[in-house]
Design an enzyme around this catalytic site. Sequence first.
Site, PDB file in Angstrom:
ATOM      1  N   ASP A   1      -7.139   7.781   8.398  1.00 29.14           N
ATOM      2  CA  ASP A   1      -6.095   6.411   9.494  1.00 29.14           C
ATOM      3  C   ASP A   1      -5.330   6.260  10.319  1.00 29.14           C
ATOM      4  O   ASP A   1      -4.973   5.231  11.538  1.00 29.14           O
ATOM      5  CB  ASP A   1      -6.748   5.610   8.618  1.00 29.14           C
ATOM      6  CG  ASP A   1      -5.046   4.909   7.955  1.00 29.14           C
ATOM      7  OD1 ASP A   1      -4.096   5.855   7.571  1.00 29.14           O
ATOM      8  OD2 ASP A   1      -4.645   4.306   6.256  1.00 29.14           O
TER       9      ASP A   1
ATOM     10  N   SER B   1       1.375  -0.923   0.255  1.00 23.04           N
ATOM     11  CA  SER B   1       0.372   0.197  -0.025  1.00 23.04           C
ATOM     12  C   SER B   1       0.859   1.634  -0.272  1.00 23.04           C
ATOM     13  O   SER B   1       0.162   1.817  -0.687  1.00 23.04           O
ATOM     14  CB  SER B   1      -1.285   0.099   1.336  1.00 23.04           C
ATOM     15  OG  SER B   1      -0.456  -0.102   2.368  1.00 23.04           O
TER      16      SER B   1
ATOM     17  N   HIS C   1      -1.438   4.867   7.233  1.00 24.42           N
ATOM     18  CA  HIS C   1      -0.696   5.184   5.995  1.00 24.42           C
ATOM     19  C   HIS C   1      -0.801   6.935   6.084  1.00 24.42           C
ATOM     20  O   HIS C   1      -1.020   7.999   6.191  1.00 24.42           O
ATOM     21  CB  HIS C   1      -1.734   4.948   4.954  1.00 24.42           C
ATOM     22  CG  HIS C   1      -2.025   4.224   4.599  1.00 24.42           C
ATOM     23  ND1 HIS C   1      -3.098   3.037   6.314  1.00 24.42           N
ATOM     24  CD2 HIS C   1      -1.832   2.608   4.152  1.00 24.42           C
ATOM     25  CE1 HIS C   1      -2.776   1.708   5.798  1.00 24.42           C
ATOM     26  NE2 HIS C   1      -2.441   0.790   4.461  1.00 24.42           N
TER      27      HIS C   1
END
Length: 274
Positions: free
Chosen positions: A239, A77, A242
């Site tokens: 979040d 990611s 990230h």
Amino acid sequence: MTGARALKALIFAAGSVGGLSGAAYGLLTGQSKRARSIIGLPKDLPLNADGLYFPDGSGPFPPTRGDSLSFAVLGDSLAAGLGAELPDLLPAVRLARGLADELDRPVRLVTHAISGSRTTDLEAQVDRALIDPPDLALVIIGGNDVTTRTSIGMSATLLGRQTTRLANAGTTVVVGTCPDLGIIQPIPQPLRTIASRYSLSLARAQRRVLDQLGVRAVSLAALLSPEFYARPRDLFSDDRFHPNGEGYEFAANVLLAPLCAAMHSVRVASWSGV
């Protein structure tokens, strides 16, 4: 990395490494639950802005071959840019534009990175990349290996195997080694320290393998952690796991110079007939 879903697995990793007592296991399990409730689950897929970028900063345009440099991004990611608010803020886009400007030629960006990937998933990404081997590839992988108890030795070996496949196809490879998961503040202590030690151990193992293969490695932990520790409100997405667009900008600035240096080295080698 996938955030909340990774934390429970990290508990088991801690137990397998340190032989946790029942009380310690219970403490870490409780910490993991609290951190998962704060982080939550990703709601969106990473954005994508693959295409052709020009030295004047324009793009993306539909990809064409021509005299363009093909640039592939592989990994998890972080490579995919989960958390970036807009396509222009994706790390791969910033890097494609930076490469086009520095090398004064169009850059064709192709993203193979998939959120949640481990090093065991890298083979499939390399398979796709080698259908049309890129001139330059950036690989960022490892965070999910830590949280899923993947053996450090096996993880590093698999990374070496896949970067070798790329290099054998004529691709210049740069690897961002595993970041320090200790920068993720929603993970409480002592769980965060365990995550940090594990991820830094993996980064060192990755570096050793890559050095042996002659693949350029960039220590994301060493270069990014101080700034992310100091500015978590500025550099993380909602979040808190990230990076956001600003965080990815900082990461791209760190990675651009090694990518440019790698391509300049290829130019020098070709001119000298090496």
